[in-house]
Structures are given as C-alpha cells and as structure tokens.
Motif scaffolding. Structure first.
Motif, mmCIF file in Angstrom:
data_model
loop_
_atom_site.group_PDB
_atom_site.id
_atom_site.type_symbol
_atom_site.label_atom_id
_atom_site.label_comp_id
_atom_site.label_asym_id
_atom_site.label_seq_id
_atom_site.Cartn_x
_atom_site.Cartn_y
_atom_site.Cartn_z
ATOM 1 N N LEU A 96 0.806 -1.223 0.000
ATOM 2 C CA LEU A 96 0.000 0.000 0.000
ATOM 3 C C LEU A 96 0.836 1.269 0.000
ATOM 4 N N TYR A 97 2.097 1.172 0.364
ATOM 5 C CA TYR A 97 2.952 2.363 0.345
ATOM 6 C C TYR A 97 3.065 2.941 -1.062
ATOM 7 N N ALA A 98 2.855 2.089 -2.088
ATOM 8 C CA ALA A 98 2.971 2.524 -3.475
ATOM 9 C C ALA A 98 1.757 3.312 -3.947
ATOM 10 N N LEU A 99 0.762 3.489 -3.076
ATOM 11 C CA LEU A 99 -0.426 4.287 -3.417
ATOM 12 C C LEU A 99 -0.392 5.562 -2.582
ATOM 13 N N PRO A 100 0.258 6.601 -3.067
ATOM 14 C CA PRO A 100 0.462 7.807 -2.247
ATOM 15 C C PRO A 100 -0.813 8.573 -1.926
ATOM 16 N N HIS A 101 -1.858 8.366 -2.707
ATOM 17 C CA HIS A 101 -3.108 9.107 -2.501
ATOM 18 C C HIS A 101 -4.129 8.326 -1.684
ATOM 19 N N LEU A 102 -3.790 7.124 -1.253
ATOM 20 C CA LEU A 102 -4.759 6.262 -0.576
ATOM 21 C C LEU A 102 -5.146 6.833 0.792
ATOM 22 N N VAL A 103 -6.467 7.007 1.003
ATOM 23 C CA VAL A 103 -6.978 7.498 2.287
ATOM 24 C C VAL A 103 -7.900 6.483 2.960
ATOM 25 N N SER A 104 -8.342 5.456 2.214
ATOM 26 C CA SER A 104 -9.304 4.507 2.758
ATOM 27 C C SER A 104 -9.013 3.114 2.213
ATOM 28 N N ALA A 105 -8.775 2.152 3.114
ATOM 29 C CA ALA A 105 -8.506 0.769 2.717
ATOM 30 C C ALA A 105 -9.445 -0.165 3.467
ATOM 31 N N HIS A 106 -10.234 -0.953 2.730
ATOM 32 C CA HIS A 106 -11.211 -1.869 3.315
ATOM 33 C C HIS A 106 -10.913 -3.273 2.797
ATOM 34 N N ASN A 121 1.382 3.226 9.810
ATOM 35 C CA ASN A 121 1.475 4.674 9.951
ATOM 36 C C ASN A 121 2.637 5.281 9.178
ATOM 37 N N ARG A 122 3.816 4.688 9.291
ATOM 38 C CA ARG A 122 5.008 5.314 8.718
ATOM 39 C C ARG A 122 4.984 5.296 7.199
ATOM 40 N N THR A 123 4.555 4.174 6.601
ATOM 41 C CA THR A 123 4.587 4.056 5.142
ATOM 42 C C THR A 123 3.316 4.560 4.467
ATOM 43 N N CYS A 124 2.221 4.689 5.216
ATOM 44 C CA CYS A 124 0.949 5.173 4.645
ATOM 45 C C CYS A 124 0.422 6.331 5.487
ATOM 46 N N PRO A 125 1.121 7.464 5.492
ATOM 47 C CA PRO A 125 0.708 8.571 6.367
ATOM 48 C C PRO A 125 -0.635 9.186 5.988
ATOM 49 N N GLY A 126 -1.077 9.002 4.737
ATOM 50 C CA GLY A 126 -2.326 9.602 4.298
ATOM 51 C C GLY A 126 -3.568 8.816 4.657
ATOM 52 N N LEU A 127 -3.400 7.594 5.159
ATOM 53 C CA LEU A 127 -4.551 6.756 5.496
ATOM 54 C C LEU A 127 -5.368 7.371 6.630
ATOM 55 N N ARG A 128 -6.681 7.395 6.435
ATOM 56 C CA ARG A 128 -7.588 7.888 7.476
ATOM 57 C C ARG A 128 -8.599 6.828 7.916
ATOM 58 N N THR A 129 -8.830 5.821 7.070
ATOM 59 C CA THR A 129 -9.816 4.785 7.372
ATOM 60 C C THR A 129 -9.265 3.419 6.977
#
Length: 545
Positions: free
Chosen positions: A402-412, A504-512
C-alpha cells in the motif's frame, strides 16, 4: 448555561426514532425542537396501524418529508399479490375486522414462483383506503415517496400531481391496475429528480405492447419522461428504456441503475437498450446488476461516464475508451480472469480512484496486482469469502504494497459470509445475485432513514387477532420503532490496533482502515490515534454515491 436550539437540532438529528420519542416527551422545549425529526420520515404499511394512528397523522406538524406506503384496498377482482389477505380493516370498527373467506383463491399462473414478503395479510376497506389517500395528498411537503408491496392506486398520477415538492419516487414490488378506458396522462408539471420502478406486476397478463396506452406498465413507464429526472432505476419487469423514441428522447440522466434477470439463460440484450445508452451524453454513473450480456457500445457513447458498477464479464467493454474514476466489480471475480481484465483495460483504468471488488478465495497477489494497475487509488475495498490474509500479511501490507499508493486514504479488506447454497429452484429464484457478494442493494437509498409507524407487521400465519390483543401502548396513539438492528459489541482489541499502527510510517495519508464488516478504524490526521467506529459495508455510501 443552556445550549441554543440550533445545537440541539444537530444532536437530535442523529438519534434513532425511539430515542427521539423519549426526547419529545421530556419537556416543551425539546418537544418543539425534536418533533420535526420524529415525523420527518414515516413508514405506513398496515391498515391496522393507519386506523390506530389516524387522528395523530391528521395533526402532524411539520408535515413529513418522506413516506413509505404499503396498504392495499379490498377489490372485487382477484389480484395475485393480495391472495394471502385474511381480513379487511374498517375505520368505523377498528377492533372488529372482517375475515376474508378462506376459499377466496386467485389464479397463480403468473407469480406462483414469487414467494416474497410483499403479500399483505390485512386490506383496507373503501373508507379506510379513501382516508388514506386523502391523508397522503395532504402531505404537501413530501419530497420522497415509496410505494412498496401494494396494489397501486388507480389515481396514482393524480396523487403525484398533488405533491408539488415530490422529488424522489419509488414503486417496488407493486401491482398496477388494468386501465380499460384511456386517460391522457401529462407529467410535465412533475419535478421528479429520481425514479425507481422494480418488480412491477399487472392484474392481468399482457403482451407488454408499449404502443397500447391501456397497458398498465406503459402508463407507469411514462413517468420516465418527466424532463427533470436525473436518476433512473428499473428492472426487467418494466424496461423503462422502451418508452423513449427518437421523437421522445430521454431526459439528461446523470445516474442509471438497471437490474437484469438473475438467470443466465436469459442473457440477451433487451431491444432498444444499446441505442438508449447511446443517447445519454450526460450519464456519469452506470450500475448494471445480476447477469448482464455483452454490450457492444459505440466508442462515442457515454462520453461523461466516470463511475461504473457491473459484473466482471463486461468491465472491459464498458470501460474501453472512457475515463473511469469509480469502479465496482459486483460479482465474484475469479483471479485469473480478473488479472486478464486488468491487463486488457489498463490504459482505460489508470485514472481509477475508487475500486471495489469481491474475490471468492483470498490471494495475497491480488493486492500487488491492484497496486500495479491502479496507481491513483484513494479508496480501495476488497471483499472475500474464503481464506484471508495472515497476520504477517496484514502487518506488512503497508510497507510492502500500500505504500505505493500515495493518494490512498481509505482501505477496506474484510471477509463477508456467503449464504448457503439454495435448496430448491424457488429459493434460487428469490436470490439477488449481486447483493450476496456484499454489493449495495438497489433499495438501499430508500429505507435507511425512515421510521416505522407500524407497531405490528402483517405476517400472522393463521387466524385474525383483534386490536385488544396487539401490543399497542394504551397511553400513546402512535408508536415508532427503529428498523435498524442493534450493533454488536466492538470486535477489536489493542492487538488489532497495533496491526493498523504498523502502517502509519509508510501510509501517512490513510484515514480509514476496515478489517471487519460493519466496523472501521478511523483517525483525523497522521498524528491522531486510531479509533474503532461502526460503519456500513460499502465505501461509496448509497447506490449512486
């Protein structure tokens, strides 16, 4: 210091109906504030409840904004949908129902396979039904009206014209009257923005001749010609596109939701469907349900399409040449064909920002394939039925994929239970293919926020009870019930939280982040703590999110 009324309004808006009822009885101030929410959305599907609540309904202020209606009258001619009725409810003698003779049987040749819950047990007599329709037309503030599981009123079109603020209309699991005398119907005065027609039945079978104005389905289809409609949902019982012709084109639709037959042996494109799609230059959202045959569209068709929800079999053809932003694969995707579709449609899907799909058996490779083909994802949902990611896979999902998706904010990524295989042909026909895979149902937008005014359902298996035997409150003329099931306790612990924190460290943009159906972990920003919250299964909200 007391809170201003504006803040109480915001608080009360989130309360369930039973809590709202308690708030209304708390004080005069709370009554004045909360009463507008208590009666804002009503469900009225039993003549017994209507008779009991008749006086209260007449004095509702402010008027409701949404109504779900499901009450049918007693009629002389046999009607298939009313064959299970056992009694007639009277307004004058509410506690003395009139039983319907048990030998009152109807012909079952048309709907004998349909064993659904939309066959009412109680019918309204002429007086009750007349008062009901008068009450409905008095709700002039109605913006949303749903007819469900009933015999439609003969003067349906007149009722609609008496509701000047009506914007959303749904007719589902209903029977329409046969019109022996042609009456010209003009819908130009209606301001509908959304129309849904599903499982429309007829009193008499017909050849469905669209040129015959006396055909009951034809008259109902004419509602689709309202020029202000932007959202259209229908199924194979009406095929609304048949009402449009070169001289009478469809309105500028932006969302289209079509439910095809469940059975794959009926895999043919309905006449006129392709040409109908090619006359929709403003369509942005297209939802195709169940088994959909191949659609050979012109490259110039649907130029504005950006959101598609459909079976895997037609994803390549429907997405080719179009800039898709939201993609939902509704049926079970076998991994090998799924990867092939990703390769074939890669150039057309590179701009996808929201992706949702269902795979039967979990495979860690599916995340790698998604990351490689969809670099611009902001929302990702993967539903699976068997297997699942290991603890190590979840722990390293952030740093490895998921680190390769810089715009990712939601992962289900969560597992959904599949129902057991059908035990009979009748049970198989009742199932809706696309919803068993966790996709949102076609009726999700209509019943989520409504409050049930029925204190007893029409599902008595034998005999007829009197009103004294029913669980009505003696001190309250109307009782409200919350349709939503109570939530289970939070299924998380600190260990699960630690798995999420590892991202957290590799996906800082994640919110959900969602790992269980019905619950998600959320945070406000990158330094906030992850907190579990209840949620819906879908990532797009309603059907046309």
């Amino acid at each position: 210091m007391s809170l201003p009324s504006e803040l109480w309004l915001s608080i009360f808006e989130y309360l369930p109906s039973q809590s709202l009822r308690n708030v209304v009885l708390t004080s005069k101030r709370f009554h004045a504030i909360a009463i507008r929410f208590l009666y804002k959305h009503l469900i009225l599907t039993s003549p017994t409840s209507f008779v009991t609540a008749y006086s209260a309904l007449s004095s509702i202020q402010p008027l409701p904004h949404a109504l779900l209606l499901g009450i049918s009258p007693i009629v002389e001619r046999p009607v298939e949908q009313l064959k299970e009725a056992v009694a007639v409810v009277s307004l004058a003698e509410a506690d003395d129902w009139t039983p319907i003779p048990l030998n009152r049987q109807t012909n079952r040749y048309r709907f004998f396979q349909i064993k659904d819950a939309y066959q009412p047990r109680f019918l309204a007599d002429a007086t009750v039904y007349e008062n009901l329709l008068t009450q409905v037309t008095s709700f002039t503030s109605l913006r949303q009206l749903v007819f469900r599981g009933m015999l439609l009123p003969r003067d349906l079109h007149s009722i609609l014209r008496d509701l000047p603020n009506l914007r959303d209309l749904a007719v589902v699991h209903c029977t329409v009257h046969f019109t022996g005398v042609y009456i010209d119907v003009d819908h130009t005065s209606l301001k509908l923005q959304s129309l849904t027609l599903l499982d429309i039945r007829a009193v008499f079978p017909s050849n469905d001749d669209d040129t015959n104005p006396r055909n009951p389905r034809t008259r109902l289809r004419m509602l689709a010609q309202v020029p202000t409609i932007r959202t259209l949902a229908y199924d194979h019982t009406v095929w609304l596109h048949r009402v449009f012709t070169p001289s009478s084109p469809p309105p500028p639709l932006t969302a289209l939701d079509i439910k095809f037959p469940i059975h794959k042996d009926r895999s043919r494109v309905p006449p006129g469907f392709i040409s109908f799609l090619e006359t929709l230059p403003s369509l942005r959202t297209l939802i195709l349900r169940n088994h959909v045959p191949a659609l050979l569209l012109s490259p110039r068709a649907l130029p504005a399409l950006c959101a598609i929800s459909a079976p895997l079999s037609i994803i390549s053809s429907i997405c080719s040449g179009r800039s898709i932003i939201k993609l939902d694969i509704r049926d079970e995707a076998v991994l090998t064909p799924l990867y092939q579709v990703f390769v074939e449609a890669h150039s057309h899907l590179s701009r996808v920002q929201e992706l949702s799909l269902f795979i039967g058996d979990w495979d860690d490779e599916v995340v790698l394939a998604i990351v490689a083909r969809f670099p611009n994802l902001t929302k990702l949902q993967i539903r699976y039925a068997r297997g699942g990611p290991s603890e190590d896979t979840i722990l390293g999902m952030g740093s490895r994929t998921l680190y390769a998706l810089p715009h990712l904010v939601s992962a289900h990524v969560f597992r959904i239970p599949l129902p057991p295989p059908p035990q009979s042909v009748l049970e198989a026909r009742k199932r809706d293919d696309d919803t068993i895979y966790g996709a949102p149902g076609i009726g999700d937008t209509y019943f989520e926020s409504m409050h049930d005014i029925d204190t007893v359902t029409d599902t008595l298996m034998e005999g007829v009870l009197s009103l004294q035997q029913l669980p009505f409150s003696q001190g309250v003329s109307v009782d409200f019930m919350d349709e939503q099931e109570p939530r289970t306790s939070e299924p998380f612990d600190e260990y699960t939280r630690e798995l999420i924190i590892a991202w957290n460290r590799t996906c800082p943009g994640l919110r959900t982040v969602q790992l269980h159906p019905g619950w998600v972990w959320r945070r406000a920003d990158r330094i906030d703590h992850w907190v579990a919250r209840p949620c819906e299964s879908g990532i797009w909200g309603d059907v046309f999110g």
